[in-house]
Design a protein around this motif. Structure first.
Motif, PDB file in Angstrom:
ATOM      1  N   PRO A  29       0.815  -1.222   0.000  1.00 52.29           N
ATOM      2  CA  PRO A  29       0.000   0.000   0.000  1.00 52.29           C
ATOM      3  C   PRO A  29       0.845   1.268   0.000  1.00 52.29           C
ATOM      4  O   PRO A  29       1.908   1.321   0.615  1.00 52.29           O
ATOM      5  N   ALA A  30       0.362   2.294  -0.726  1.00 51.43           N
ATOM      6  CA  ALA A  30       0.977   3.623  -0.665  1.00 51.43           C
ATOM      7  C   ALA A  30       0.406   4.368   0.539  1.00 51.43           C
ATOM      8  O   ALA A  30      -0.600   3.959   1.125  1.00 51.43           O
ATOM      9  N   LEU A  31       1.025   5.496   0.918  1.00 53.31           N
ATOM     10  CA  LEU A  31       0.466   6.308   1.987  1.00 53.31           C
ATOM     11  C   LEU A  31      -0.899   6.838   1.591  1.00 53.31           C
ATOM     12  O   LEU A  31      -1.806   6.944   2.404  1.00 53.31           O
ATOM     13  N   LEU A  32      -1.047   7.193   0.288  1.00 52.11           N
ATOM     14  CA  LEU A  32      -2.321   7.637  -0.247  1.00 52.11           C
ATOM     15  C   LEU A  32      -2.337   7.372  -1.744  1.00 52.11           C
ATOM     16  O   LEU A  32      -1.467   7.840  -2.475  1.00 52.11           O
ATOM     17  N   GLY A  33      -3.327   6.616  -2.203  1.00 53.34           N
ATOM     18  CA  GLY A  33      -3.460   6.305  -3.612  1.00 53.34           C
ATOM     19  C   GLY A  33      -3.481   4.796  -3.819  1.00 53.34           C
ATOM     20  O   GLY A  33      -2.989   4.046  -2.979  1.00 53.34           O
ATOM     21  N   PRO A  34      -4.114   4.372  -4.932  1.00 53.33           N
ATOM     22  CA  PRO A  34      -4.760   5.207  -5.951  1.00 53.33           C
ATOM     23  C   PRO A  34      -6.169   5.616  -5.548  1.00 53.33           C
ATOM     24  O   PRO A  34      -6.714   5.096  -4.575  1.00 53.33           O
ATOM     25  N   GLY A  35      -6.754   6.579  -6.332  1.00 53.76           N
ATOM     26  CA  GLY A  35      -8.116   6.999  -6.097  1.00 53.76           C
ATOM     27  C   GLY A  35      -8.301   8.492  -5.961  1.00 53.76           C
ATOM     28  O   GLY A  35      -9.420   8.978  -5.962  1.00 53.76           O
ATOM     29  N   ASP A  36      -7.211   9.260  -5.830  1.00 54.86           N
ATOM     30  CA  ASP A  36      -7.300  10.713  -5.763  1.00 54.86           C
ATOM     31  C   ASP A  36      -6.546  11.328  -6.944  1.00 54.86           C
ATOM     32  O   ASP A  36      -6.025  10.613  -7.801  1.00 54.86           O
ATOM     33  N   ASP A  37      -6.468  12.662  -6.965  1.00 58.26           N
ATOM     34  CA  ASP A  37      -5.817  13.330  -8.092  1.00 58.26           C
ATOM     35  C   ASP A  37      -4.306  13.125  -8.111  1.00 58.26           C
ATOM     36  O   ASP A  37      -3.661  13.282  -9.142  1.00 58.26           O
ATOM     37  N   ALA A  38      -3.728  12.821  -6.979  1.00 56.98           N
ATOM     38  CA  ALA A  38      -2.298  12.536  -6.888  1.00 56.98           C
ATOM     39  C   ALA A  38      -2.082  11.568  -5.736  1.00 56.98           C
ATOM     40  O   ALA A  38      -2.901  11.471  -4.822  1.00 56.98           O
ATOM     41  N   ALA A  39      -0.991  10.849  -5.799  1.00 50.89           N
ATOM     42  CA  ALA A  39      -0.655   9.906  -4.736  1.00 50.89           C
ATOM     43  C   ALA A  39       0.296  10.544  -3.740  1.00 50.89           C
ATOM     44  O   ALA A  39       0.969  11.535  -4.044  1.00 50.89           O
ATOM     45  N   MET A  40       0.381   9.986  -2.556  1.00 54.59           N
ATOM     46  CA  MET A  40       1.350  10.413  -1.561  1.00 54.59           C
ATOM     47  C   MET A  40       2.210   9.207  -1.206  1.00 54.59           C
ATOM     48  O   MET A  40       1.693   8.145  -0.873  1.00 54.59           O
ATOM     49  N   ILE A  41       3.525   9.376  -1.314  1.00 49.53           N
ATOM     50  CA  ILE A  41       4.443   8.286  -1.031  1.00 49.53           C
ATOM     51  C   ILE A  41       5.462   8.722   0.015  1.00 49.53           C
ATOM     52  O   ILE A  41       5.676   9.915   0.232  1.00 49.53           O
ATOM     53  N   ALA A  42       6.085   7.764   0.637  1.00 46.34           N
ATOM     54  CA  ALA A  42       7.042   8.051   1.708  1.00 46.34           C
ATOM     55  C   ALA A  42       8.426   8.357   1.145  1.00 46.34           C
ATOM     56  O   ALA A  42       8.812   7.855   0.099  1.00 46.34           O
ATOM     57  N   ALA A  43       9.154   9.193   1.863  1.00 44.54           N
ATOM     58  CA  ALA A  43      10.570   9.437   1.585  1.00 44.54           C
ATOM     59  C   ALA A  43      11.307   9.188   2.897  1.00 44.54           C
ATOM     60  O   ALA A  43      11.602  10.129   3.645  1.00 44.54           O
ATOM     61  N   PRO A  44      11.590   7.915   3.218  1.00 44.49           N
ATOM     62  CA  PRO A  44      12.054   7.538   4.560  1.00 44.49           C
ATOM     63  C   PRO A  44      13.273   8.295   5.063  1.00 44.49           C
ATOM     64  O   PRO A  44      13.355   8.589   6.265  1.00 44.49           O
ATOM     65  N   ASP A  45      14.242   8.633   4.183  1.00 43.96           N
ATOM     66  CA  ASP A  45      15.413   9.357   4.677  1.00 43.96           C
ATOM     67  C   ASP A  45      15.434  10.807   4.179  1.00 43.96           C
ATOM     68  O   ASP A  45      16.485  11.451   4.144  1.00 43.96           O
ATOM     69  N   GLY A  46      14.254  11.304   3.793  1.00 45.82           N
ATOM     70  CA  GLY A  46      14.159  12.697   3.365  1.00 45.82           C
ATOM     71  C   GLY A  46      14.480  12.929   1.899  1.00 45.82           C
ATOM     72  O   GLY A  46      14.398  14.054   1.417  1.00 45.82           O
ATOM     73  N   ARG A  47      14.845  11.875   1.194  1.00 49.88           N
ATOM     74  CA  ARG A  47      15.162  11.969  -0.239  1.00 49.88           C
ATOM     75  C   ARG A  47      14.520  10.782  -0.938  1.00 49.88           C
ATOM     76  O   ARG A  47      14.195   9.778  -0.316  1.00 49.88           O
ATOM     77  N   PHE A  48      14.342  10.897  -2.243  1.00 53.10           N
ATOM     78  CA  PHE A  48      13.999   9.713  -3.029  1.00 53.10           C
ATOM     79  C   PHE A  48      14.579   9.864  -4.423  1.00 53.10           C
ATOM     80  O   PHE A  48      14.826  10.970  -4.896  1.00 53.10           O
ATOM     81  N   VAL A  49      14.837   8.741  -5.062  1.00 53.36           N
ATOM     82  CA  VAL A  49      15.274   8.743  -6.459  1.00 53.36           C
ATOM     83  C   VAL A  49      14.062   8.397  -7.313  1.00 53.36           C
ATOM     84  O   VAL A  49      13.105   7.770  -6.849  1.00 53.36           O
TER      85      VAL A  49
END
Length: 356
Positions: free
Chosen positions: A47-67
């Motif tokens: 599961p994502a933090l939020l999504g799918p089903g809205d206009d945008a998804a919300m995902i985690a960036a555990p160490d403050g960054r993501f690639v």
């Protein structure tokens, strides 16, 4: 971009989705709402933090960054629905390959995939079961290749004159520094993890026309079928990216356009010579033997210039730093940025999207 937002289907529970969908023959028969519902019922992931089903998804960036990486597969450019050999590409194959190539790019940075968004463009006569296969293939690739923590957070669907799939994947570095192309230094050891040349061999087999009306796939040996499988459903070594980071890899990248072309990219970024041994790249010779005999080629040509296998190419400070599961194929030398094979400049490097 939407995250498969559709009030008629996307917010229904799975049991309601099944009841709302009829066995339509094509995308046009189904309509957008039911198409989205059928895709959602088949995507399987964390599961994502939020999504799918809205206009945008919300995902985690555990160490403050993501690639993040994005790749597209286009019909008749990156795959054929029906190959000259008579072999057919399934939606499952396309979904798997889309996942594999994006996961491999995240892996090449030394990161672990966390989320994906997927955009599908489809002709209206595309069979619904073929499209559902895309979702199943993408989901199964996450599970089988070892990216179970990667969530399918959403995406988009649209109408087009040809089938295409674009996926963007994010990943976490887990507190480590990214491995990039510019870190190779003279004296480093060059090594590869994964299959080298098999996907290129598979492409050559798929492109062979039937002889005397005999379907080519019926004559393939077990190893030839394996090469075809690795072309249609690549198996990037996802466990080896983080391992390479732990062992001090100085540079790393995914081999998507051929070993030599991608080695030259590291050479240019790092300002070094990537010196490759033709004997060193021959570690998959037994797998390639039957295909090479059938096609009348030296299998090393596939290993040196063939793409789409999504192996990892990396450099390590010392021979003792090369992890188990990696094959040593050369060394890094000082000099003007270039790639050499057995001390000589190669005539061919590999695939180029815009070269004839």
């Amino acid at each position: 971009m939407t995250t498969f937002e559709n009030d008629d289907a996307a917010h229904l529970p799975e049991e309601s989705l099944a009841a709302a969908v009829v066995p339509d023959a094509s995308v046009e028969d189904s309509g957008e709402g039911r198409l989205i519902g059928r895709l959602l019922s088949r995507y399987r992931s964390a599961p994502a933090l939020l999504g799918p089903g809205d206009d945008a998804a919300m995902i985690a960036a555990p160490d403050g960054r993501f690639v993040i990486s994005v790749d597209t597969l286009v019909e008749n450019q990156d795959f054929r629905v029906v190959w000259p050999s008579g072999m057919q590409t399934s939606g499952y194959d396309v979904g798997w390959k889309s996942a594999a190539q994006n996961l491999s790019d995240i892996n090449a940075m030394g990161a672990v995939a966390t989320a994906a968004v997927i955009s599908l463009s489809l002709p209206t006569d595309t069979p619904m079961d073929w499209v559902e296969g895309i979702a199943e293939g993408f989901s199964d690739a996450l599970e089988t290749l070892g990216a179970r923590q990667c969530s399918i957070a959403g995406g988009d669907v649209g109408r087009s004159g040809e089938i295409s799939i674009t996926a963007a994947v994010t990943g976490t570095l887990q507190g480590a520094d990214p491995r990039v192309r510019s870190g190779a230094r003279a004296g480093d050891i060059v090594a590869v993890a994964g299959n080298l040349g098999a996907a290129a061999a598979g492409l050559s087999l798929l492109d062979q026309a039937p002889v005397n009306s005999v379907a080519v796939p019926e004559t393939w040996s077990e190893t030839e079928r394996r090469c075809v499988e690795l072309q249609l459903r690549p198996e990037p070594p996802l466990s080896q990216g983080p391992v390479a980071v732990q062992h001090g890899a100085t540079s790393m990248m995914d081999i998507s356009d051929g070993l030599l072309r991608d080695a030259k990219r590291i050479a240019r970024s790092s300002g070094v010579v990537m010196s490759i041994s033709s004997e060193g790249v021959d570690f998959d010779a037994a797998l390639l033997k039957d295909a090479a005999a059938r096609c009348g080629v030296d299998s090393r040509a596939w290993s040196l210039t063939g793409g789409e296998g999504h192996a990892l190419l990396a450099t390590f400070p010392r021979l003792t730093d090369v992890p188990q599961g990696w094959n040593v194929i050369g060394e890094v030398l000082a000099g003007e940025a270039s790639v050499l094979v057995d001390g000589m400049a190669p005539q061919e490097l590999g695939f180029d999207h815009f070269s004839s």
